[in-house]
Design a protein around this motif. Structure first.
Motif, PDB file in Angstrom:
ATOM      1  N   PRO A  20      -8.722  40.311 -14.318  1.00 59.95           N
ATOM      2  CA  PRO A  20      -7.953  39.321 -13.562  1.00 59.95           C
ATOM      3  C   PRO A  20      -8.787  38.793 -12.395  1.00 59.95           C
ATOM      4  N   PRO A  21      -8.487  37.583 -11.956  1.00 63.00           N
ATOM      5  CA  PRO A  21      -9.253  37.035 -10.836  1.00 63.00           C
ATOM      6  C   PRO A  21      -9.010  37.817  -9.558  1.00 63.00           C
ATOM      7  N   GLY A  22     -10.027  37.853  -8.718  1.00 63.87           N
ATOM      8  CA  GLY A  22      -9.875  38.480  -7.413  1.00 63.87           C
ATOM      9  C   GLY A  22      -9.017  37.611  -6.513  1.00 63.87           C
ATOM     10  N   LYS A  23      -8.553  38.197  -5.442  1.00 63.63           N
ATOM     11  CA  LYS A  23      -7.749  37.440  -4.484  1.00 63.63           C
ATOM     12  C   LYS A  23      -8.659  36.524  -3.672  1.00 63.63           C
ATOM     13  N   PRO A  24      -8.219  35.290  -3.419  1.00 64.05           N
ATOM     14  CA  PRO A  24      -9.021  34.384  -2.595  1.00 64.05           C
ATOM     15  C   PRO A  24      -9.295  34.984  -1.221  1.00 64.05           C
ATOM     16  N   VAL A  25     -10.489  34.708  -0.699  1.00 64.61           N
ATOM     17  CA  VAL A  25     -10.876  35.227   0.613  1.00 64.61           C
ATOM     18  C   VAL A  25     -10.762  34.159   1.701  1.00 64.61           C
ATOM     19  N   ALA A  26     -10.158  33.032   1.357  1.00 67.03           N
ATOM     20  CA  ALA A  26      -9.958  31.946   2.321  1.00 67.03           C
ATOM     21  C   ALA A  26      -8.686  31.196   1.921  1.00 67.03           C
ATOM     22  N   ALA A  27      -8.490  30.018   2.478  1.00 71.96           N
ATOM     23  CA  ALA A  27      -7.254  29.249   2.263  1.00 71.96           C
ATOM     24  C   ALA A  27      -7.353  28.368   1.019  1.00 71.96           C
ATOM     25  N   TYR A  28      -7.221  28.980  -0.148  1.00 70.90           N
ATOM     26  CA  TYR A  28      -7.224  28.249  -1.413  1.00 70.90           C
ATOM     27  C   TYR A  28      -6.567  29.113  -2.479  1.00 70.90           C
ATOM     28  N   VAL A  29      -6.326  28.535  -3.654  1.00 70.33           N
ATOM     29  CA  VAL A  29      -5.812  29.273  -4.801  1.00 70.33           C
ATOM     30  C   VAL A  29      -6.895  29.275  -5.881  1.00 70.33           C
ATOM     31  N   PRO A  30      -6.885  30.261  -6.776  1.00 67.06           N
ATOM     32  CA  PRO A  30      -7.955  30.349  -7.771  1.00 67.06           C
ATOM     33  C   PRO A  30      -7.941  29.234  -8.816  1.00 67.06           C
ATOM     34  N   PHE A  31      -6.754  28.649  -9.052  1.00 63.91           N
ATOM     35  CA  PHE A  31      -6.664  27.572 -10.039  1.00 63.91           C
ATOM     36  C   PHE A  31      -5.434  26.727  -9.760  1.00 63.91           C
ATOM     37  N   VAL A  32      -5.486  25.486 -10.254  1.00 64.06           N
ATOM     38  CA  VAL A  32      -4.363  24.566 -10.161  1.00 64.06           C
ATOM     39  C   VAL A  32      -4.244  23.852 -11.497  1.00 64.06           C
ATOM     40  N   GLU A  33      -3.034  23.838 -12.053  1.00 61.44           N
ATOM     41  CA  GLU A  33      -2.758  23.112 -13.286  1.00 61.44           C
ATOM     42  C   GLU A  33      -2.038  21.819 -12.931  1.00 61.44           C
ATOM     43  N   SER A  34      -2.513  20.720 -13.484  1.00 60.78           N
ATOM     44  CA  SER A  34      -1.883  19.418 -13.273  1.00 60.78           C
ATOM     45  C   SER A  34      -1.897  18.666 -14.597  1.00 60.78           C
ATOM     46  N   GLY A  35      -0.708  18.485 -15.168  1.00 63.15           N
ATOM     47  CA  GLY A  35      -0.648  17.854 -16.482  1.00 63.15           C
ATOM     48  C   GLY A  35      -1.410  18.690 -17.487  1.00 63.15           C
ATOM     49  N   LYS A  36      -2.370  18.061 -18.170  1.00 54.05           N
ATOM     50  CA  LYS A  36      -3.181  18.771 -19.156  1.00 54.05           C
ATOM     51  C   LYS A  36      -4.518  19.229 -18.588  1.00 54.05           C
ATOM     52  N   LEU A  37      -4.656  19.167 -17.268  1.00 50.67           N
ATOM     53  CA  LEU A  37      -5.915  19.581 -16.649  1.00 50.67           C
ATOM     54  C   LEU A  37      -5.734  20.881 -15.875  1.00 50.67           C
ATOM     55  N   LEU A  38      -6.755  21.724 -15.940  1.00 50.09           N
ATOM     56  CA  LEU A  38      -6.794  22.970 -15.198  1.00 50.09           C
ATOM     57  C   LEU A  38      -8.061  22.959 -14.355  1.00 50.09           C
ATOM     58  N   PHE A  39      -7.885  23.058 -13.037  1.00 52.64           N
ATOM     59  CA  PHE A  39      -8.999  23.046 -12.089  1.00 52.64           C
ATOM     60  C   PHE A  39      -9.210  24.468 -11.591  1.00 52.64           C
ATOM     61  N   LEU A  40     -10.418  24.992 -11.745  1.00 52.74           N
ATOM     62  CA  LEU A  40     -10.738  26.319 -11.221  1.00 52.74           C
ATOM     63  C   LEU A  40     -11.556  26.178  -9.953  1.00 52.74           C
ATOM     64  N   SER A  41     -11.168  26.930  -8.929  1.00 56.12           N
ATOM     65  CA  SER A  41     -11.943  26.990  -7.696  1.00 56.12           C
ATOM     66  C   SER A  41     -13.293  27.631  -7.979  1.00 56.12           C
ATOM     67  N   GLY A  42     -14.210  27.431  -7.048  1.00 56.80           N
ATOM     68  CA  GLY A  42     -15.537  28.005  -7.199  1.00 56.80           C
ATOM     69  C   GLY A  42     -15.499  29.518  -7.321  1.00 56.80           C
ATOM     70  N   HIS A  43     -16.301  30.047  -8.226  1.00 54.56           N
ATOM     71  CA  HIS A  43     -16.484  31.483  -8.424  1.00 54.56           C
ATOM     72  C   HIS A  43     -17.923  31.804  -8.036  1.00 54.56           C
ATOM     73  N   ILE A  44     -18.109  32.768  -7.156  1.00 55.48           N
ATOM     74  CA  ILE A  44     -19.466  33.175  -6.791  1.00 55.48           C
ATOM     75  C   ILE A  44     -19.916  34.318  -7.703  1.00 55.48           C
ATOM     76  N   ALA A  45     -21.223  34.435  -7.847  1.00 59.32           N
ATOM     77  CA  ALA A  45     -21.787  35.532  -8.632  1.00 59.32           C
ATOM     78  C   ALA A  45     -21.513  36.856  -7.932  1.00 59.32           C
ATOM     79  N   LYS A  46     -21.153  37.854  -8.742  1.00 57.58           N
ATOM     80  CA  LYS A  46     -20.885  39.192  -8.204  1.00 57.58           C
ATOM     81  C   LYS A  46     -21.563  40.247  -9.068  1.00 57.58           C
ATOM     82  N   GLN A  47     -21.936  41.338  -8.407  1.00 56.83           N
ATOM     83  CA  GLN A  47     -22.426  42.549  -9.059  1.00 56.83           C
ATOM     84  C   GLN A  47     -21.571  43.691  -8.552  1.00 56.83           C
TER      85      GLN A  47
END
Length: 155
Positions: A20-47
């Motif tokens: 599952p996605p991690g919790k946002p660390v700032a003022a945003y949501v991980p994704f937004v669905e609008s109509g038939k489009l899904l916008f994903l917020s930026g994901h940074i590389a993690k180890q």
């Protein structure tokens, strides 16, 4: 390879575990669905759950950057699963933006981005092929080496 029913089989064959996605660390949501489009917020590389810190061309080579971008693709698959409830709802990956934390001399941003793009094509087949921008930036949040965001079309 474009049969959507094979998506989960391809994920298993690639040895990918969906998290599952991690919790946002700032003022945003991980994704937004609008109509038939899904916008994903930026994901940074993690180890190991921590930001994968480094700068391409300074203290990190291209092959490592490609691995970091692939790690982001794995995280993005988990976010897509959380957003849709079923990856078969993804009709197409439309657009990818890849930011590479790099020195001014670095010139292989597009190759780093291939680590992400090729993973999505491996999982989604032709529906994973997308338009893309990749470029270098002076810094990414938490000092991460790569960040990726995307737009997908839903069924």
């Amino acid at each position: 390879m474009s049969d959507a029913s094979c998506i989960y089989e391809r994920i298993a064959a690639a040895g990918i575990k969906l998290n599952p996605p991690g919790k946002p660390v700032a003022a945003y949501v991980p994704f937004v669905e609008s109509g038939k489009l899904l916008f994903l917020s930026g994901h940074i590389a993690k180890q190991a759950g921590q930001p994968w810190v480094g700068q391409l061309g300074r203290d990190m080579d291209t092959a490592t950057g490609v691995g970091a971008a692939r790690a982001i693709a794995v995280d993005v698959l988990g976010t897509l699963q959380a957003a849709t409830g079923d990856l078969n709802r993804i009709a197409r990956i439309l657009k990818v933006l890849c930011l590479v934390n790099s020195s001014a001399e670095y010139r292989e941003h597009h190759i780093v981005a291939n680590g992400f793009s090729e993973t999505l094509e491996e999982i989604f087949g032709d529906a994973g092929k997308h338009a893309r921008s990749a470029f270098g930036v002076a810094q990414i949040p938490s000092g991460a080496c790569v960040e990726v965001e995307l737009i997908a079309e839903l069924r």
